[in-house]
Design a protein around this motif. Structure first.
Motif, short mmCIF file in Angstrom:
data_model
loop_
_atom_site.label_atom_id
_atom_site.label_comp_id
_atom_site.label_asym_id
_atom_site.label_seq_id
_atom_site.Cartn_x
_atom_site.Cartn_y
_atom_site.Cartn_z
N VAL A 79 3.25 9.97 -9.91
CA VAL A 79 2.50 10.16 -11.15
C VAL A 79 1.77 11.50 -11.12
N ALA A 80 1.11 11.78 -10.00
CA ALA A 80 0.38 13.04 -9.88
C ALA A 80 1.34 14.23 -9.99
N LYS A 81 2.49 14.12 -9.36
CA LYS A 81 3.47 15.21 -9.43
C LYS A 81 3.91 15.44 -10.87
N SER A 90 0.82 -1.21 0.00
CA SER A 90 0.00 0.00 0.00
C SER A 90 0.86 1.26 0.00
N GLU A 129 3.91 1.64 -1.14
CA GLU A 129 4.56 1.79 -2.44
C GLU A 129 3.58 2.31 -3.49
N LYS A 130 2.34 1.83 -3.44
CA LYS A 130 1.32 2.31 -4.38
C LYS A 130 1.04 3.79 -4.17
N MET A 131 0.95 4.19 -2.91
CA MET A 131 0.70 5.61 -2.61
C MET A 131 1.86 6.46 -3.11
N SER A 132 3.07 5.99 -2.90
CA SER A 132 4.25 6.72 -3.34
C SER A 132 4.27 6.82 -4.86
N TYR A 133 3.98 5.70 -5.53
CA TYR A 133 3.94 5.69 -6.99
C TYR A 133 2.88 6.66 -7.50
N ASN A 134 1.68 6.60 -6.93
CA ASN A 134 0.59 7.48 -7.36
C ASN A 134 0.93 8.95 -7.12
N ALA A 135 1.61 9.23 -6.02
CA ALA A 135 2.02 10.61 -5.74
C ALA A 135 3.02 11.07 -6.79
N GLN A 185 2.22 14.79 -13.58
CA GLN A 185 1.11 15.39 -14.33
C GLN A 185 0.97 16.88 -14.03
#
Length: 64
Positions: free
Chosen positions: A13-15, A3, A5-11, A17
């Protein structure tokens, strides 16, 4: 992926974008500023040409 790692990855990606959108906005603002600058320069040249023409007309009237 856990979880965290997923949050870090998504953050990340958002950064990325947000950075891309910001760069696009900066590019558009720069283009708009350049266009405005060119427009002002063109207007200035037109005013200068008209003023020079008016000065020449006055000179001709005074010489006649």
């Amino acid at each position: 992926m856990n979880s965290s790692e997923k949050m870090s990855y998504n953050a990340g990606v958002a950064k990325g974008q947000v950075q891309e959108k910001t760069n696009n906005m900066i590019d558009r603002a720069s283009d708009a500023a350049q266009s405005a600058k060119e427009s002002v320069q063109e207007t200035g040249q037109q005013i200068k040409a008209k003023a020079e023409g008016a000065c020449e007309a006055v000179k001709e009237k005074m010489n006649n």
